[in-house]
Design an enzyme around this catalytic site. Structure first.
Site, PDB file in Angstrom:
ATOM      1  N   HIS A   1       7.210  10.356   1.361  1.00 43.44           N
ATOM      2  CA  HIS A   1       7.645   8.968   1.483  1.00 43.44           C
ATOM      3  C   HIS A   1       7.986   8.317   0.145  1.00 43.44           C
ATOM      4  O   HIS A   1       7.323   8.525  -0.864  1.00 43.44           O
ATOM      5  CB  HIS A   1       6.613   8.130   2.231  1.00 43.44           C
ATOM      6  CG  HIS A   1       5.266   8.075   1.575  1.00 43.44           C
ATOM      7  ND1 HIS A   1       4.325   9.066   1.717  1.00 43.44           N
ATOM      8  CD2 HIS A   1       4.695   7.140   0.769  1.00 43.44           C
ATOM      9  CE1 HIS A   1       3.251   8.750   1.052  1.00 43.44           C
ATOM     10  NE2 HIS A   1       3.438   7.594   0.460  1.00 43.44           N
ATOM     11  N   LYS A   2       9.056   7.566   0.185  1.00 43.36           N
ATOM     12  CA  LYS A   2       9.562   6.753  -0.919  1.00 43.36           C
ATOM     13  C   LYS A   2      10.030   7.549  -2.139  1.00 43.36           C
ATOM     14  O   LYS A   2      10.250   6.964  -3.208  1.00 43.36           O
ATOM     15  CB  LYS A   2       8.531   5.693  -1.337  1.00 43.36           C
ATOM     16  CG  LYS A   2       8.289   4.647  -0.251  1.00 43.36           C
ATOM     17  CD  LYS A   2       7.406   3.515  -0.741  1.00 43.36           C
ATOM     18  CE  LYS A   2       7.230   2.461   0.342  1.00 43.36           C
ATOM     19  NZ  LYS A   2       6.358   1.360  -0.117  1.00 43.36           N
TER      20      LYS A   2
END
Length: 211
Positions: free
Chosen positions: A140-141
């Site tokens: 994530h991210k």
């Protein structure tokens, strides 16, 4: 995707790209490659038609077919992308295997190769013309720039930034929060725990700069 696809390049990731389009029931019209020795050859019943710069084939792009660039050499890959941009005013399509997982809020650009069992997490940003090989994990991210290559089985942890043109070898791990600079290279199996500068090459566990 309603139109058939012409694949630019007939080596390297070209064959798995064909398999990806087949997995999504997309027709591949043919391959184009600069190597005249393989013109007329077939890859899984699909013919190598001619040269990527041949106007006779280029004029099909955008009207009757889409294009995908399956060239692994970054300089030539960029040349072919610019050729399509300039002469046909189109962007290559993505080749995304149906057995990959992409989060609903991930952002993905154009012309990316995403092979089977790749996992792309929430809030990930991927630029254009990247190559992400089988079973890579982008957590994530994380953010990937344009023309980034990720080797099979690599793990890109959360909040990692990988800048344009960087190469991550197979089975490498990039720990959370690290930045990999533009055109940097990370050797296969390396564990990267600190930022890697632009154009640097690192290898090992923990990864160290190769002089």
């Amino acid at each position: 995707m309603e139109k058939p696809v012409i694949i630019f390049g007939a080596k390297g990731i070209a064959h798995p790209a064909l398999e990806i389009f087949n997995s999504n029931n997309v027709v591949v019209y043919g391959f184009l490659d600069e190597d005249e020795k393989i013109h007329g050859a077939e890859i899984n019943t699909v013919s190598v038609l001619g040269n990527p710069e041949d106007d006779g084939f280029l004029k099909l792009i955008g009207q009757k077919t889409e294009a995908f660039v399956a060239e692994e050499n970054p300089k030539y890959r960029k040349f072919l992308v610019e050729l399509l941009n300039d002469r046909r005013k189109v962007q290559p399509v993505n080749a995304i295997h149906q057995r990959s997982y992409i989060s609903t809020d991930a952002i993905i650009g154009h012309g990316n190769f995403i092979n089977a069992n790749v996992n792309i997490g929430a809030g990930v940003e991927i630029g254009s013309h990247c190559i992400i090989n089988s079973a890579a994990v982008i957590e994530h991210k994380a953010k990937l720039g344009d023309f980034v290559q990720i080797g099979a089985g690599s793990v890109i942890n959360s909040d990692v930034i990988i800048e344009e043109g960087a190469f991550i070898g197979s089975g490498a791990t990039i720990v959370s929060g690290v930045t990999i600079g533009k055109n940097a290279r990370v050797g296969a199996g390396s564990v990267v725990i600190a930022t890697v500068g632009s154009n640097e090459t690192v290898f090992g566990n923990p990864a160290a700069k190769v002089k």
